[in-house]
Scaffold this motif. Structure first.
Motif, PDB file in Angstrom:
ATOM      1  N   ASP A 514       8.106  17.229 -12.554  1.00 50.67           N
ATOM      2  CA  ASP A 514       9.156  16.219 -12.496  1.00 50.67           C
ATOM      3  C   ASP A 514       9.025  15.153 -13.574  1.00 50.67           C
ATOM      4  OD1 ASP A 514       9.934  17.557 -10.150  1.00 50.67           O
ATOM      5  OD2 ASP A 514       8.621  16.287  -8.929  1.00 50.67           O
ATOM      6  N   HIS A 516       7.051  12.657 -13.427  1.00 50.66           N
ATOM      7  CA  HIS A 516       6.812  11.371 -12.770  1.00 50.66           C
ATOM      8  C   HIS A 516       5.318  11.096 -12.740  1.00 50.66           C
ATOM      9  CE1 HIS A 516      10.781  12.176 -10.421  1.00 50.66           C
ATOM     10  NE2 HIS A 516      11.002  11.755 -11.656  1.00 50.66           N
ATOM     11  N   THR A 518       2.113   9.212 -11.694  1.00 49.69           N
ATOM     12  CA  THR A 518       1.734   8.384 -10.556  1.00 49.69           C
ATOM     13  C   THR A 518       1.071   7.104 -11.026  1.00 49.69           C
ATOM     14  OG1 THR A 518      -0.383   9.564 -10.419  1.00 49.69           O
ATOM     15  CG2 THR A 518       1.428  10.387  -9.060  1.00 49.69           C
TER      16      THR A 518
END
Length: 601
Positions: A514, A516, A518
């Motif tokens: 994705d 993304h 963390t």
């Protein structure tokens, strides 16, 4: 910088191609310079990527996944993988510098043969450390295996290197087939080959069944073969006994650690979720194999007189300790294991470098044959002893800090780690005292050539009178690196943060699939404490005591030792390491069955 990540693998591949194509027209100096330049460039790219605050993810050819599915090859520059690739590249530079004038080159020889093989080995290891695709991990691991066979049997004109290479080849090929079958089962279940994709697909429909279990066992079996974990370890000592010393530096310095890394990576990214293998089952399997490996390696290490085999069994013991640390599945345990592996890489490579100097100067690696003959190179003896103390965990070596962090995770772990590190280090210190100081009485027992080490020939073609400066400098630099791992506070802090992120199963999938990233992970506690230093000093003192008692024959090297006489399996254990490929294949198959029982039980 993200687009430069593939160059970490591509540069050594291109360097190897140039050396293969033009090696016959190059002098040895030019060939070695080209190889060192490529290895240094790859190391520089790794270190540059590590200094960035983000984790680079590169889909080769820009073949990105769509709707969670994809066929592209992905490289992931997480801190643990990049750190291992950097360690590999730096160790390859050290090996190439050590072997600058190591091998004789025939008048019409191929000057690029050995450095090209070493660069291919580097490319395979770096690719394995960075890939996020399970099938490509298999491909890179097999590249390592094929090149490893060639490097083990590099002196193809002799029978024993060929025999060692065949044992290496058979056992590791069997492990490769097991891994490939496990990947096929995962593909049949999920339709994916990427680690993040497989993990997410398994988590979407959690169902613990025989197919997932079989895939776990088969994939890990191949990785454990490369890690030389008991009972998959039989090939390692035979390969180390016959492989050129620079090759042994790579095998024990980083190749077996690569297998342990593969186990941790596959468990964390593929099987750690609700659709994979329960943590307790995976922990039990790795813990049992780790303890068995640590004890078996330590016992076998103590009994060796062939110095290369002694160091190889020491590697088996430490691989067992690494697996114990990984099996905890905690950030602190993984941090300690990473630091332990980094310190071990420098210390063990330095010990093999010293052993190569003994071989090239005296034509032997037999502890008995070399008794007192190292007095004229006591500087090398000092480095050899420091390597032994590093294996014992003497503060502030990185081995000691890593060992201490793992020991803190359970009340029974200090006993295992202290005893195993003391026995393996004691064996090394015993060799140092007998060879470089002439301590104790000279023993002239007859032994088999493959286990005695008294019928070796200098790998330089002739005995070395004046030690080449690169050989000594590389040995000292390796030990300095092992010391820096535990002496520079910022370094363990960064490893702690990397280990914490490494275990984030969902975070890895979100990053790769994705995009993304963390939030930054809080690092685990990663510095010396007084109890930790005390345990390290205890293991060091015990190693020195064992070495002193053994040197004066109060604790014999063999099974005559009073405190070992109750171990009825001791002589049987030695007979198991028969050197017969068929026996090793049988034990590999038995190990796969044992792994399945431990996981399902």
């Amino acid at each position: 910088m993200d687009r430069l990540l593939p160059l970490i693998v591509v540069v050594p591949l291109l360097g190897a191609a140039v050396l293969v194509g033009l090696g016959r027209r190059m002098t040895r100096t030019v060939a070695q310079t080209v190889a060192c330049g490529c290895a240094l460039a790859s190391a520089g790219l790794c270190l540059a990527a590590l200094t960035r605050g983000t984790t680079p993810v590169v889909w080769v050819g820009d073949w990105r996944p769509h709707a969670g599915r994809g066929v592209g090859i992905v490289l992931v520059g997480d801190r643990v993988g990049l750190g291992l690739a950097a360690l590999t590249s730096l160790l390859i530079v050290a090996v190439l510098a050590y072997s600058w004038h190591y091998f004789e080159q025939p008048p019409k020889g191929h000057a690029g043969a050995f450095p090209a093989l070493v660069l291919l080995f580097q490319a395979g290891m770096c690719g394995f450390a960075l890939t996020g695709d399970l099938f490509d991990a298999f491909v890179f691991f097999e590249l390592m295996g094929v090149v490893g066979y060639a490097l083990t049997g590099y002196r193809v004109e002799e029978a024993r290197p060929v025999q060692g290479a065949l044992a290496f080849g058979f056992v590791n090929s069997l492990g490769g087939y097991a891994t490939l079958m496990g990947i096929a089962l995962l593909y049949a279940r999920t339709g994916e080959l990427g680690m993040a994709q497989i993990g997410r697909r398994l988590d979407a429909a959690p169902a613990r069944d025989a197919l997932v279990l079989a895939a776990f066992v088969l994939v890990l079996a191949g990785l454990l073969v490369k890690a030389a974990a008991v009972p998959f370890h039989f090939w390692l000592a035979d390969a180390h006994a016959v492989a050129p010393t620079p090759v042994c530096m790579v095998f024990s310095g980083v190749m077996v650690e690569m297998g342990v890394y593969g186990v941790a990576r596959v468990q964390a990214t593929v099987f750690a979720g609700p659709g994979g293998i329960p943590a307790d089952d995976a922990r039990r399997a790795l813990l049992v194999l780790g303890v068995a490996g640590a004890v078996t390696g330590a016992v076998m290490c103590w009994q060796q007189r062939h110095v290369k085999r002694l160091l190889a069994f020491s590697t088996v013991a430490h691989t067992g300790l690494f697996l114990v640390g990984v099996s905890l599945f905690t950030a602190e345990g993984l941090t300690g294991t990473c630091l332990y592996a980094l310190g071990h890489a420098g210390a063990k490579a330095a010990l093999f470098a010293c052993t190569g100097i003994l071989l090239d100067r005296h034509g032997s690696v037999d502890e008995h044959e070399l008794h007192g003959r190292g007095r004229d190179i006591r500087g090398i003896g000092l480095l050899f002893a420091l390597g032994g103390l590093a294996l014992a965990g003497l503060p502030p070596f990185g081995t000691g800090l890593g060992k201490a962090l793992v020991e803190e995770q359970a009340p029974w772990l200090p006993a295992l780690f202290v005893l195993v590190s003391a026995v393996t280090a004691g064996a090394v210190l015993r060799v140092a005292a007998r060879v470089f100081l002439g301590a104790g009485e000279s023993e002239r027992e007859e032994g088999e050539p493959q286990t005695a080490g008294d019928e070796e020939e200098p790998e330089t073609g002739r005995r070395v009178r004046l030690l080449p400066p690169p050989m000594v400098a590389v040995t000292a630099a390796l030990l300095a690196g092992a010391l820096a791992v535990g002496a520079v506070p910022r370094f363990p802090h960064g490893v702690g943060a990397a280990a914490t992120a490494f275990l984030d199963h969902a975070g890895y999938a979100a990053l790769v699939l994705d995009g993304h990233a963390t939030a930054p992970h809080a690092p685990a506690a990663t510095w010396w404490t007084w109890p930790a230093a005390s345990l390290c000093l205890l293991s060091t003192a015990l190693a020195l005591t064992l070495a002193a008692l053994s040197t004066h024959r109060l604790i014999p090297r063999g099974g005559r030792a009073p405190f070992l006489s109750f171990l009825s399996f001791l002589s049987y254990l030695r007979r198991l390491h028969s050197g017969h490929v068929g026996d090793y294949v049988a034990w590999t198959m038995a190990g796969i069955g044992l792994l399945a029982v431990l996981t399902w039980w």
